[in-house]
Design a protein around this motif. Structure first.
Motif, mmCIF file in Angstrom:
data_model
loop_
_atom_site.group_PDB
_atom_site.id
_atom_site.type_symbol
_atom_site.label_atom_id
_atom_site.label_comp_id
_atom_site.label_asym_id
_atom_site.label_seq_id
_atom_site.Cartn_x
_atom_site.Cartn_y
_atom_site.Cartn_z
ATOM 1 N N UNK A 1 38.302 -0.417 -33.623
ATOM 2 C CA UNK A 1 37.307 -1.057 -32.764
ATOM 3 C C UNK A 1 36.697 0.035 -31.901
ATOM 4 N N UNK A 2 35.392 0.267 -32.065
ATOM 5 C CA UNK A 2 34.702 1.333 -31.340
ATOM 6 C C UNK A 2 33.682 0.725 -30.384
ATOM 7 N N UNK A 3 33.548 1.349 -29.218
ATOM 8 C CA UNK A 3 32.514 0.928 -28.275
ATOM 9 C C UNK A 3 31.913 2.165 -27.614
ATOM 10 N N UNK A 4 30.918 1.944 -26.770
ATOM 11 C CA UNK A 4 30.191 3.052 -26.145
ATOM 12 C C UNK A 4 30.842 3.540 -24.860
ATOM 13 N N UNK A 5 31.928 2.937 -24.424
ATOM 14 C CA UNK A 5 32.630 3.357 -23.214
ATOM 15 C C UNK A 5 33.495 4.571 -23.539
ATOM 16 N N UNK A 6 33.204 5.738 -22.939
ATOM 17 C CA UNK A 6 33.947 6.941 -23.312
ATOM 18 C C UNK A 6 35.358 7.043 -22.727
ATOM 19 N N UNK A 7 35.684 6.238 -21.729
ATOM 20 C CA UNK A 7 36.996 6.339 -21.104
ATOM 21 C C UNK A 7 38.072 5.821 -22.054
ATOM 22 N N UNK A 8 39.053 6.681 -22.344
ATOM 23 C CA UNK A 8 40.150 6.274 -23.218
ATOM 24 C C UNK A 8 41.129 5.403 -22.441
ATOM 25 N N UNK A 9 41.608 4.330 -23.058
ATOM 26 C CA UNK A 9 42.570 3.476 -22.359
ATOM 27 C C UNK A 9 43.927 4.153 -22.232
ATOM 28 N N UNK A 10 44.633 3.836 -21.175
ATOM 29 C CA UNK A 10 46.010 4.299 -21.005
ATOM 30 C C UNK A 10 46.882 3.315 -21.775
ATOM 31 N N UNK A 11 47.322 3.705 -22.947
ATOM 32 C CA UNK A 11 48.068 2.793 -23.808
ATOM 33 C C UNK A 11 49.406 2.381 -23.199
ATOM 34 N N UNK A 12 49.941 3.210 -22.304
ATOM 35 C CA UNK A 12 51.217 2.873 -21.660
ATOM 36 C C UNK A 12 51.037 1.795 -20.596
ATOM 37 N N UNK A 13 49.832 1.698 -20.047
ATOM 38 C CA UNK A 13 49.557 0.697 -19.014
ATOM 39 C C UNK A 13 48.337 -0.117 -19.404
ATOM 40 N N UNK A 14 48.339 -0.620 -20.612
ATOM 41 C CA UNK A 14 47.188 -1.330 -21.168
ATOM 42 C C UNK A 14 47.001 -2.681 -20.493
ATOM 43 N N UNK A 15 45.765 -3.145 -20.531
ATOM 44 C CA UNK A 15 45.473 -4.487 -20.067
ATOM 45 C C UNK A 15 46.046 -5.513 -21.029
ATOM 46 N N UNK A 16 45.861 -6.778 -20.710
ATOM 47 C CA UNK A 16 46.468 -7.856 -21.489
ATOM 48 C C UNK A 16 46.045 -7.843 -22.955
ATOM 49 N N UNK A 17 44.773 -7.599 -23.237
ATOM 50 C CA UNK A 17 44.298 -7.624 -24.617
ATOM 51 C C UNK A 17 44.877 -6.506 -25.458
ATOM 52 N N UNK A 18 44.821 -5.289 -24.939
ATOM 53 C CA UNK A 18 45.353 -4.155 -25.680
ATOM 54 C C UNK A 18 46.874 -4.220 -25.766
ATOM 55 N N UNK A 19 47.507 -4.751 -24.733
ATOM 56 C CA UNK A 19 48.968 -4.925 -24.784
ATOM 57 C C UNK A 19 49.345 -5.910 -25.883
ATOM 58 N N UNK A 20 48.548 -6.957 -26.054
ATOM 59 C CA UNK A 20 48.806 -7.936 -27.108
ATOM 60 C C UNK A 20 48.636 -7.289 -28.483
ATOM 61 N N UNK A 21 47.614 -6.459 -28.644
ATOM 62 C CA UNK A 21 47.404 -5.743 -29.901
ATOM 63 C C UNK A 21 48.589 -4.828 -30.192
ATOM 64 N N UNK A 22 49.043 -4.100 -29.177
ATOM 65 C CA UNK A 22 50.184 -3.193 -29.359
ATOM 66 C C UNK A 22 51.450 -3.960 -29.731
ATOM 67 N N UNK A 23 51.651 -5.121 -29.118
ATOM 68 C CA UNK A 23 52.835 -5.939 -29.431
ATOM 69 C C UNK A 23 52.788 -6.451 -30.865
ATOM 70 N N UNK A 24 51.612 -6.925 -31.295
ATOM 71 C CA UNK A 24 51.477 -7.393 -32.677
ATOM 72 C C UNK A 24 51.662 -6.237 -33.666
ATOM 73 N N UNK A 25 51.108 -5.078 -33.340
ATOM 74 C CA UNK A 25 51.275 -3.918 -34.214
ATOM 75 C C UNK A 25 52.751 -3.551 -34.328
ATOM 76 N N UNK A 26 53.454 -3.553 -33.210
ATOM 77 C CA UNK A 26 54.881 -3.219 -33.228
ATOM 78 C C UNK A 26 55.675 -4.217 -34.061
ATOM 79 N N UNK A 27 55.284 -5.490 -34.020
ATOM 80 C CA UNK A 27 55.977 -6.514 -34.816
ATOM 81 C C UNK A 27 55.899 -6.224 -36.310
ATOM 82 N N UNK A 28 54.861 -5.502 -36.741
ATOM 83 C CA UNK A 28 54.669 -5.195 -38.156
ATOM 84 C C UNK A 28 54.766 -3.692 -38.422
ATOM 85 N N UNK A 29 55.511 -2.986 -37.571
ATOM 86 C CA UNK A 29 55.734 -1.541 -37.711
ATOM 87 C C UNK A 29 54.441 -0.737 -37.726
#
Length: 94
Positions: free
Chosen positions: A42-70
């Motif tokens: 998922x690409x957007x025009x916002x250049x700031x990279x998210x802090x994956x260790x302190x992600x917001x609710x949406x990105x945290x949900x994506x990370x949790x689902x990804x972890x569930x499927x390795x």
């Protein structure tokens, strides 16, 4: 082939909060399969990279689902233009 369907309930303000989080509410979504991987980007025009260790609710949900499927989540600058891409990678069973 084993098929998984994931349904995730979002709160009533999730879309509004996501729109306010970026200056440009347009995003490009890509799905690629190759070299033994399924990659969703998922690409957007916002250049700031998210802090994956302190992600917001949406990105945290994506990370949790990804972890569930390795899978794994990463973020990197886009090539050739301002912006970023968040990538989720999964190994494709052989």
């Amino acid at each position: 082939m084993e098929r998984h369907i994931v349904s995730v309930s979002l709160g009533p303000h999730a879309v509004a909060e996501a729109r306010e989080a970026v200056a440009e509410p347009v995003a490009d979504v890509g799905i690629t399969v190759g070299a033994g991987q399924l990659v969703i980007g998922v690409a957007d025009a916002e250049p700031t990279l998210p802090d994956l260790a302190q992600a917001g609710a949406g990105l945290a949900m994506v990370a949790e689902l990804a972890a569930d499927y390795n899978g794994e989540v990463s973020a990197e600058p886009t090539v050739g233009c301002d912006g970023k891409v968040v990538l989720v990678r999964f190994q494709v069973p052989s």
